[in-house]
Scaffold this motif. Structure first.
Motif, PDB file in Angstrom:
ATOM      1  N   GLY A  51       9.314 -11.596  -0.381  1.00 24.70           N
ATOM      2  CA  GLY A  51       8.161 -11.590   0.502  1.00 24.70           C
ATOM      3  C   GLY A  51       7.012 -12.441  -0.005  1.00 24.70           C
ATOM      4  O   GLY A  51       5.846 -12.147   0.280  1.00 24.70           O
ATOM      5  N   GLU A  53       6.040 -15.323   0.917  1.00 27.65           N
ATOM      6  CA  GLU A  53       5.237 -15.893   2.012  1.00 27.65           C
ATOM      7  C   GLU A  53       4.221 -14.885   2.525  1.00 27.65           C
ATOM      8  O   GLU A  53       3.091 -15.237   2.843  1.00 27.65           O
ATOM      9  CB  GLU A  53       6.141 -16.353   3.155  1.00 27.65           C
ATOM     10  CG  GLU A  53       6.795 -17.672   2.895  1.00 27.65           C
ATOM     11  CD  GLU A  53       7.565 -18.177   4.106  1.00 27.65           C
ATOM     12  OE1 GLU A  53       7.119 -17.936   5.252  1.00 27.65           O
ATOM     13  OE2 GLU A  53       8.600 -18.815   3.892  1.00 27.65           O
ATOM     14  N   GLN A  54       4.647 -13.619   2.624  1.00 30.89           N
ATOM     15  CA  GLN A  54       3.715 -12.572   3.063  1.00 30.89           C
ATOM     16  C   GLN A  54       2.565 -12.448   2.079  1.00 30.89           C
ATOM     17  O   GLN A  54       1.413 -12.313   2.474  1.00 30.89           O
ATOM     18  CB  GLN A  54       4.421 -11.226   3.178  1.00 30.89           C
ATOM     19  CG  GLN A  54       5.393 -11.134   4.321  1.00 30.89           C
ATOM     20  CD  GLN A  54       6.111  -9.797   4.326  1.00 30.89           C
ATOM     21  OE1 GLN A  54       6.338  -9.193   3.280  1.00 30.89           O
ATOM     22  NE2 GLN A  54       6.477  -9.339   5.507  1.00 30.89           N
ATOM     23  N   ALA A  63      -3.676 -13.989   6.998  1.00 35.53           N
ATOM     24  CA  ALA A  63      -3.255 -12.759   7.654  1.00 35.53           C
ATOM     25  C   ALA A  63      -4.398 -11.749   7.619  1.00 35.53           C
ATOM     26  O   ALA A  63      -5.134 -11.663   6.640  1.00 35.53           O
ATOM     27  CB  ALA A  63      -2.031 -12.188   6.937  1.00 35.53           C
ATOM     28  N   ASN A  69      -0.766  -5.401   9.155  1.00 34.94           N
ATOM     29  CA  ASN A  69      -0.240  -6.378   8.201  1.00 34.94           C
ATOM     30  C   ASN A  69       1.028  -5.818   7.546  1.00 34.94           C
ATOM     31  O   ASN A  69       1.019  -4.671   7.091  1.00 34.94           O
ATOM     32  CB  ASN A  69      -1.315  -6.668   7.144  1.00 34.94           C
ATOM     33  CG  ASN A  69      -0.885  -7.703   6.144  1.00 34.94           C
ATOM     34  OD1 ASN A  69       0.063  -7.506   5.407  1.00 34.94           O
ATOM     35  ND2 ASN A  69      -1.605  -8.811   6.113  1.00 34.94           N
ATOM     36  N   PRO A  70       2.120  -6.598   7.473  1.00 35.99           N
ATOM     37  CA  PRO A  70       3.370  -6.093   6.893  1.00 35.99           C
ATOM     38  C   PRO A  70       3.233  -5.640   5.432  1.00 35.99           C
ATOM     39  O   PRO A  70       3.871  -4.667   5.022  1.00 35.99           O
ATOM     40  CB  PRO A  70       4.335  -7.270   6.992  1.00 35.99           C
ATOM     41  CG  PRO A  70       3.700  -8.269   7.874  1.00 35.99           C
ATOM     42  CD  PRO A  70       2.251  -7.947   7.991  1.00 35.99           C
ATOM     43  N   VAL A  71       2.403  -6.320   4.656  1.00 41.81           N
ATOM     44  CA  VAL A  71       2.190  -5.918   3.264  1.00 41.81           C
ATOM     45  C   VAL A  71       1.477  -4.572   3.227  1.00 41.81           C
ATOM     46  O   VAL A  71       1.884  -3.664   2.485  1.00 41.81           O
ATOM     47  CB  VAL A  71       1.386  -6.993   2.482  1.00 41.81           C
ATOM     48  CG1 VAL A  71       1.014  -6.509   1.096  1.00 41.81           C
ATOM     49  CG2 VAL A  71       2.160  -8.298   2.399  1.00 41.81           C
TER      50      VAL A  71
END
Length: 186
Positions: A51, A53-54, A63, A69-71
């Motif tokens: 991850g 890129e995240q 972001a 947010n995915p994180v």
């Protein structure tokens, strides 16, 4: 880095933990420590699972740092599970603690890391801490290669960002922290 992270958690833990009737007072400090551990291990897990890129999106400000947010989601879920398991908090109480603290803490962490006048967190230190000495260097280099051209990281002018550019950066003024500073807008 872990000590500075714990200080941030303490800073934002007042309402979510200390003043929260769902968290017994005798568990306040342990919940704060668990939150720090969950954030740190969550960032490590995201990095180790590809991850990068995240994480790069999180740290360069591309972001939003909120519960969508995915994180933030991943770390909040991890923390919620830990709080329920270790401290007996109900699912909704644990989720409430996590969803109120994680976005604030990560936002503060990113802002401090990007602020040239605040030396408490450095992007390079964060990346080194969460990636360790594992195989993360190649993932980080892949991300740098993918986004590096737009940040002017092609040090040798060959049209790509690769290990040779990293070597050129480490030999130049600023070293690897200069490289991460350029990547994350510092």
């Amino acid at each position: 880095m872990f000590e500075q992270l714990t200080q941030l958690v303490k800073q934002y833990g007042g309402d979510a933990v200390v003043n929260n009737a769902a968290v017994p007072n005798e568990h306040n400090e342990a919940v704060i420590n668990e939150t720090s551990s969950s954030i740190f291990s969550g960032l490590q897990k995201i990095a180790s699972e590809g991850g990068v890129e995240q994480l790069a999106g999180l740290f360069n400000g591309n972001a939003s740092i909120d519960n969508s947010n995915p994180v933030v989601k991943q770390i909040s879920q991890q923390l919620s599970g830990s709080l329920g398991e270790k401290f007996g908090l109900s699912s909704s109480d644990a989720s409430g603690v996590a969803s109120s603290m994680i976005p604030q803490i990560l936002s503060s962490l990113v802002n401090k890391a990007k602020d040239p006048n605040d030396g408490s967190f450095q992007i390079s230190d964060i990346i080194n801490s969460i990636s360790g000495n594992s195989g993360q260097a190649s993932s980080i280099m892949d991300t740098i290669s993918k986004y590096g051209m737009q940040f002017g990281l092609d040090q040798n002018g060959d049209g790509k960002v690769d290990l040779e550019d990293a070597i050129a950066v480490t030999k130049s003024k600023g070293g690897i922290s200069g490289l991460f500073g350029k990547l994350f807008g510092k």
